[in-house]
Each structure stands twice: as C-alpha cells, then as structure tokens.
Design an enzyme around this catalytic site. Structure first.
Site, mmCIF file in Angstrom:
data_model
loop_
_atom_site.group_PDB
_atom_site.id
_atom_site.type_symbol
_atom_site.label_atom_id
_atom_site.label_comp_id
_atom_site.label_asym_id
_atom_site.label_seq_id
_atom_site.Cartn_x
_atom_site.Cartn_y
_atom_site.Cartn_z
ATOM 1 N N GLN A 263 -43.454 -89.832 -97.033
ATOM 2 C CA GLN A 263 -44.360 -90.606 -96.178
ATOM 3 C C GLN A 263 -44.051 -90.398 -94.704
ATOM 4 O O GLN A 263 -44.949 -90.381 -93.862
ATOM 5 C CB GLN A 263 -44.301 -92.088 -96.538
ATOM 6 C CG GLN A 263 -44.784 -92.393 -97.931
ATOM 7 C CD GLN A 263 -46.130 -91.742 -98.219
ATOM 8 O OE1 GLN A 263 -47.146 -92.086 -97.611
ATOM 9 N NE2 GLN A 263 -46.150 -90.787 -99.144
ATOM 10 N N HIS A 266 -46.005 -87.772 -92.660
ATOM 11 C CA HIS A 266 -47.406 -87.936 -92.263
ATOM 12 C C HIS A 266 -47.555 -87.926 -90.744
ATOM 13 O O HIS A 266 -48.362 -87.199 -90.195
ATOM 14 C CB HIS A 266 -47.967 -89.244 -92.828
ATOM 15 C CG HIS A 266 -48.497 -89.106 -94.223
ATOM 16 N ND1 HIS A 266 -49.619 -88.381 -94.519
ATOM 17 C CD2 HIS A 266 -48.054 -89.610 -95.392
ATOM 18 C CE1 HIS A 266 -49.857 -88.431 -95.823
ATOM 19 N NE2 HIS A 266 -48.921 -89.172 -96.373
ATOM 20 N N GLU A 331 -47.552 -100.600 -98.432
ATOM 21 C CA GLU A 331 -48.632 -99.786 -99.002
ATOM 22 C C GLU A 331 -48.180 -99.168 -100.323
ATOM 23 O O GLU A 331 -48.843 -99.303 -101.349
ATOM 24 C CB GLU A 331 -49.007 -98.683 -98.003
ATOM 25 C CG GLU A 331 -50.074 -97.730 -98.512
ATOM 26 C CD GLU A 331 -50.281 -96.545 -97.587
ATOM 27 O OE1 GLU A 331 -51.316 -95.873 -97.722
ATOM 28 O OE2 GLU A 331 -49.400 -96.262 -96.731
ATOM 29 N N HIS A 332 -47.034 -98.475 -100.309
ATOM 30 C CA HIS A 332 -46.458 -97.869 -101.512
ATOM 31 C C HIS A 332 -45.107 -98.520 -101.786
ATOM 32 O O HIS A 332 -44.274 -98.614 -100.880
ATOM 33 C CB HIS A 332 -46.218 -96.366 -101.318
ATOM 34 C CG HIS A 332 -47.416 -95.601 -100.872
ATOM 35 N ND1 HIS A 332 -47.601 -95.187 -99.561
ATOM 36 C CD2 HIS A 332 -48.505 -95.153 -101.558
ATOM 37 C CE1 HIS A 332 -48.742 -94.516 -99.465
ATOM 38 N NE2 HIS A 332 -49.309 -94.485 -100.660
ATOM 39 N N ASP A 365 -50.417 -89.978 -104.815
ATOM 40 C CA ASP A 365 -51.252 -89.410 -103.760
ATOM 41 C C ASP A 365 -52.256 -88.414 -104.298
ATOM 42 O O ASP A 365 -53.322 -88.217 -103.706
ATOM 43 C CB ASP A 365 -50.376 -88.703 -102.709
ATOM 44 C CG ASP A 365 -49.748 -89.669 -101.725
ATOM 45 O OD1 ASP A 365 -50.211 -90.822 -101.655
ATOM 46 O OD2 ASP A 365 -48.790 -89.273 -101.035
ATOM 47 N N HIS A 424 -84.791 -130.041 -98.764
ATOM 48 C CA HIS A 424 -83.969 -129.638 -99.917
ATOM 49 C C HIS A 424 -84.149 -130.646 -101.051
ATOM 50 O O HIS A 424 -84.369 -130.277 -102.215
ATOM 51 C CB HIS A 424 -82.486 -129.597 -99.527
ATOM 52 C CG HIS A 424 -82.052 -128.370 -98.790
ATOM 53 N ND1 HIS A 424 -82.486 -128.067 -97.534
ATOM 54 C CD2 HIS A 424 -81.201 -127.365 -99.153
ATOM 55 C CE1 HIS A 424 -81.924 -126.935 -97.134
ATOM 56 N NE2 HIS A 424 -81.140 -126.483 -98.096
#
Length: 433
Positions: A263, A266, A331-332, A365, A424
């Site tokens: 990761q 990235h 996230e992971h 992934d 109503h």
C-alpha cells in the site's frame, strides 16, 4: 534500528495523541482548484461537446477536431481484448469471473407481505438506468478498477454503462480497453478530468448524462465529483490508500514488510501500520523493511510513505489491537494471526478484512472477488465497499385495502391534525368508512 518508520507503544501516556497525529490527513483545500473546477463544470454545462473537446485537446495534448473522435467504438474495445497476450487475457478473465460470482451474491431482491386486513407492504428493487465509470489513464492504468466498478453495475442490471478514460497525447491502454470489453461497458470515451465528470453529470450532445458516477481520480476529479453530487450520485471521495496489519508475531516478517509496502507504494500519502503484541517481532519487521526496501522499484515513494505516515505499534494484546483498529477504521485490515475468525468477531470498523497468514491484501486488489473500492480515512465507521447495492434503488410499496385505509386513516388523521396539516388529515378521512 531503522528510522524508516515510526515506532509507537500503546502503553505510553500520550499514545492517543500520537495516534491522532499519525492518522491526521486533510487533502489541501486548494481554492484555486475548486474555482477552476467550478469554471470547467459551468463551461461544459453551457457549451457541451465543444467545451469537452477544447479541454481534452488542452489538458491531454490531443488534436481532435470533432466530438465523435472522443468515442471508442465497440470494435476497438473488442480488438484490444482479442489482441491481449494469453496470460493477461486469462488473468483478466479469472478476475472478472470471481468479481462477478461475488457480486451475484450481493443482489438485493424485492419483497412484500400482506397484513391481516389485506394491506400489502413491501420493497421494490430497481437498477439505475445509466452509470458512469471514471478510469484513470496515462501512466496510471487500472484495468482492475474497470472490472471492480463495471461488473457490479452490470450484475445490478444497469441498462447502460458509460466509461471515461483520459488518453494523454492520444495514448490508450490496451488492458483498460480490454477490461471494458470483458466487463460489458456499453460506451467509452477518451476524456478525463473535471470535464469528464461534468459531461457525465449533465450530458452533452454526444456524452449521455448518468445517474451515478463511480471510480477514482486526481484532485480535479475528486473535487468535480463533490460539486456535481446532488445532480448525480457518487460512490465516495477516496483518500490515500491504507493498510493496517494485526500480527501475533508468528508470520514471516518479510511477508508483513512486503504487505506494508504493497500500500505504501501507491503514493507518499498512503498509510501502512502494523500492530503486534510482540516487541521482538516488530524489531524483525523493521529489519525486513530495511533489507527489502532497496529492492523495490518505487523505493522512494515507499520510504516517504512509511516515514511520513507509517508506524509499527506495540500493543498490550491482540484484543487491544482490535480496539485500536476499530478506532482507526482502516480501508484494508489484515488479521495475520493463529485464529483470525475469533479476532474478526471483535472487528467493527474496516473496509475489507483479510484473514489468516496466507491472505495478502494484494489478492483483494485484483482477483479474490470482493470489491477493491473501499472506504478510506476512517469512513469505514459508517460506510461500506462498493457493490451491487450501489447500483440498485429501493422503492417502498404501500397497497391499502379498504379496511386498511379505514384503520390507518384514523391514525393518520389524528397525527396530521396534531401537526396542523389539515389537507393531510382530510385526504385520509375521505377514505374512512
């Protein structure tokens, strides 16, 4: 010992403050970018194809003269697929099959039930009519993202899927086009940036407007998605990639170091964190980091990510590791422990959970099956991975019998008059026996 990555200890009195500082990330709110995107959106809304064509020629250094040149033909997509080397075609097909099989399990179904008086209540599920898929182009080409975004949409029953992908200097990526063919993309355009998002949101003479835009992009794309939200739906505003690993100290430290790298590579803002109750193991992973880092093609990016936002954290126990993880909401999340199922019971907040020593995050992934579009920046506390449900809508069904209208009408009348909404009340009262 390495200075490549921060070391923290959860027993320190200021640990929470240190953790908060480590996690802090706010993408620069660039007012100039914001205004530029607003101008681009306004221009595309007003001038349609002509504006998109001008921006494409300007930003992607193309020399297109008419809007029809922006669209890929289905023959081009099929040709890209037909001409792929066999190993790449087989890998894409395997990934696509697995993503589709998983997505099929996610489909929501319509349902209804009948009450004693004959009133029927229920829920009707319908797919979006049209969805837009943004795919990064140029050097950053992600055929896996095409599959992850397009296949759930198709499984949901989306009638038409429109893909946009920038082609800087006219360079196309055959893997992306092949993935588009494989995933069933209906139309594809060689456009990117805020202008592509604006075109998908509002439509032009050539590019149809969609109901929802999904897919990652740079700050201009993310800003544009924020600004068109409401006109269309969006999947999420994704922050930097994240991985959090909980390890009991019995996994090969080289494996863990490489998982952190997966990761960190990235970009410099990506975050990689390891939690362990074994201090010696943290030392071993630190040594593995120093040993393996020089071998990596993106070593400079990994080092910047690990030194800026990464950490090796000593925790009191695996139970405490779960608590820390829940506060981070990664996230992971890798549970590289002896009994991952037991530890998983304690996890409340995570985008995707990778269980056991053999489950590398990288598998998710590309080809495990579950979606790799995941909530970041702590948003896993309240949001979920992209899935089929993001391309389906729920409509409530209410079908009153005469007896049901009489019973419910009395209740509605009382509540409506209590709110001074006489129309109503009378609307309900007209149907009373």
């Amino acid at each position: 010992m390495t200075q490549t990555i921060t070391r923290l200890n959860s027993s320190d009195s200021d640990f929470q403050a240190q953790l908060k500082k480590l996690l802090a990330f706010e993408e620069s709110s660039d007012h100039e970018v914001h205004q530029r995107v607003l101008d681009i959106i306004a221009n595309v809304r007003k001038n349609g194809d002509q504006a998109v064509l001008e921006y494409t020629n300007q930003f992607d250094q193309c020399s297109l003269s008419k809007a029809s040149e922006l669209e890929f033909s289905q023959e081009q997509l099929k040709s890209a697929w037909d001409n792929l080397p066999k190993d790449k075609a087989d890998a894409l097909q395997t990934a696509a099959n697995r993503v589709r099989a998983y997505a099929e399990k996610q489909k929501m179904e319509s349902w209804q039930y009948t009450e004693a008086d004959g009133t029927v209540l229920g829920q009707k599920i319908t797919p979006l009519d049209r969805a837009g898929l943004y795919v990064p182009g140029g050097k950053a080409a992600y055929p896996s993202s095409v599959l992850m975004n397009a296949i759930p949409a198709k499984v949901a029953g989306v009638r038409e899927l429109i893909m946009v992908v920038p082609t800087p200097k006219g360079i196309t990526n055959s893997l992306v086009l092949a993935a588009a063919h494989l995933a069933g993309v209906d139309r594809a355009f060689a456009i990117g940036g805020a202008q592509a998002v604006a075109a998908l949101a509002y439509g032009t003479e050539t590019i149809p407007a969609v109901e929802k835009i999904v897919g990652p992009g740079n700050i201009y794309v993310a800003t544009a998605k924020k600004l068109v939200f409401g006109q269309v739906g969006i999947d999420m505003i994704a922050g930097p990639s994240e991985i959090l690993i909980i390890c009991d100290g019995k996994t090969n430290p080289d494996w863990i170091a490489m998982d952190l790298f997966s990761q960190a590579e990235h970009d410099e803002d990506a975050q990689a964190i390891l939690l362990s109750d074994d201090a010696d193991f943290l030392d071993a992973v630190a040594l593995s980091i120093d040993k393996l880092l020089p071998e990596m093609e993106r070593a400079d990016i990994i080092k910047a990510s690990l030194s800026g936002r990464g950490a090796l954290i000593k925790v009191e126990s695996l139970e405490h590791a779960a608590e820390v993880s829940n506060s981070i909401a990664p996230e992971h999340l890798e549970l590289s422990v002896e009994d991952p199922e037991a530890l998983c019971e304690q996890i409340r907040n995570a985008g995707a959970i990778f269980m056991g020593r053999y489950t590398a995050e990288a598998l998710g992934d590309y080809c495990a099956g579950p979606n790799h579009v995941l909530p970041t920046s702590g948003t896993a506390r309240f949001s979920s991975p992209l899935g089929v449900y993001d391309f389906q809508k729920r409509s409530s069904l209410i079908f009153c019998s005469a007896e049901g209208a009489n019973t419910l009408g009395k209740t509605a009348s009382i509540l409506a008059r209590g709110e001074s909404l006489t129309a109503h009340a009378r609307s309900a009262e007209y149907r009373l026996k």
